[in-house]
Write a protein that holds these residues in place. Sequence first.
Motif, PDB file in Angstrom:
ATOM      1  N   GLY A 208      13.518 -15.212  -3.352  1.00 38.51           N
ATOM      2  CA  GLY A 208      13.645 -14.284  -4.468  1.00 38.51           C
ATOM      3  C   GLY A 208      12.413 -14.153  -5.336  1.00 38.51           C
ATOM      4  N   ILE A 209      11.272 -14.682  -4.883  1.00 39.99           N
ATOM      5  CA  ILE A 209      10.032 -14.519  -5.636  1.00 39.99           C
ATOM      6  C   ILE A 209       9.470 -13.122  -5.421  1.00 39.99           C
ATOM      7  N   ASP A 210       9.633 -12.592  -4.219  1.00 34.97           N
ATOM      8  CA  ASP A 210       9.181 -11.250  -3.875  1.00 34.97           C
ATOM      9  C   ASP A 210      10.373 -10.468  -3.332  1.00 34.97           C
ATOM     10  N   LYS A 211      10.269  -9.161  -3.349  1.00 32.51           N
ATOM     11  CA  LYS A 211      11.345  -8.298  -2.857  1.00 32.51           C
ATOM     12  C   LYS A 211      10.931  -7.622  -1.556  1.00 32.51           C
ATOM     13  N   PRO A 212      11.856  -7.451  -0.622  1.00 29.44           N
ATOM     14  CA  PRO A 212      11.518  -6.734   0.609  1.00 29.44           C
ATOM     15  C   PRO A 212      11.367  -5.240   0.359  1.00 29.44           C
ATOM     16  N   SER A 213      10.599  -4.584   1.198  1.00 32.96           N
ATOM     17  CA  SER A 213      10.511  -3.124   1.127  1.00 32.96           C
ATOM     18  C   SER A 213      11.792  -2.492   1.653  1.00 32.96           C
TER      19      SER A 213
ATOM     20  N   GLY B  93       0.812  -1.207   0.000  1.00 35.14           N
ATOM     21  CA  GLY B  93       0.000   0.000   0.000  1.00 35.14           C
ATOM     22  C   GLY B  93       0.842   1.252   0.000  1.00 35.14           C
ATOM     23  N   ASN B  94       0.167   2.403  -0.024  1.00 35.57           N
ATOM     24  CA  ASN B  94       0.864   3.682  -0.012  1.00 35.57           C
ATOM     25  C   ASN B  94       1.021   4.178   1.422  1.00 35.57           C
ATOM     26  N   ASN B  95       1.561   5.357   1.565  1.00 39.53           N
ATOM     27  CA  ASN B  95       1.849   5.880   2.902  1.00 39.53           C
ATOM     28  C   ASN B  95       0.606   6.039   3.765  1.00 39.53           C
TER      29      ASN B  95
END
Length: 235
Positions: free
Chosen positions: A62-67, A21-23
Motif C-alpha cells: 500500500g505504499i504505491d498504487k497500481p495503474s 509516464g504519459n501515453n
Amino acid sequence: MQSNIKALPAIYLNGIYKRYGNNENNVEVLSNINLEIANGEFLALCGPSGSGKSTLLNILSGIDKPSLGYVVLLNKLLNDLAEKDLASLRSKHLGFIFQFFNLMPVLNAFDNVFYPLVLNGHFDTKAATERSLHCLDSVGLADLRDRKPGQLSGGQQQRVAIARALAHEPQIVVADEPTGNLDLATGDAILDLLLNINQQTGTTFVISTHSTQLKARAGRVVEIRDGGLAYDSAK
C-alpha cells in the motif's frame, strides 16, 4: 466434519499493472501480476535488478498504487482506502526491513525499537519498554541495547532493524534485500533468524532478494522478469 472453506490469503493481487509516464513515453514496470500469498508463508521474490521487485513490494504493502488491478491486504481492498487509512494499516499490521537498515544514528539500539512503538501509539511507555527489551533479546542483542548504530556491525544493525520491524507484532513483514548489504556468513545468520521467527510466530514474510541462499531455503519462490510473473514454485 472437515470444512471445505478456503482460508483467505494475507495478500491478494489481481491483474496488477504499473506504468510510469504519459501515453507517449509510457514505461510499463509491472504487467498483469496475479498472486496470492497465504498467511504464514515465507516467500522469496526473485528476479534481476530492474525487474519490478521493489515496485511490487510497494504495491502489495500500500505504499504505491497500481495503474490497473486491485490489491487486497488482510481482507481490505487497498484501492478504496484513503492515504491516512493506508498509513494506519501499515503501522498496525506490517513490519518493514530494509537493505541499509534505516536506523536513526543518534539513537541507541533500544531507542530505535522503543520510539516507533510509542510514537505510533502501539504501546504506552511501560509496555513499549518491555516489548523493546524482549525483541532485542530475541535477536541476540540484549547486551548491546545501549550502543548506537555506528558502534554496531552490519549484522547487528540489521538485527536491530528486525527487532524494530517485529516489535508491534505485525501480521506481515515486507523485506527489501535484507541480506544484500551483508557478507555471506552474516547474511546466513540473518536468514536463520528470519526463518526461525516465521516458524515460531506464523508471521508472513515477503522478501525481495538476489540471495541464492535465501531462494534455496524459502518456503516459496516467485520470480519476476521484465515486469511479469515468470515462475512460482507453488504452481
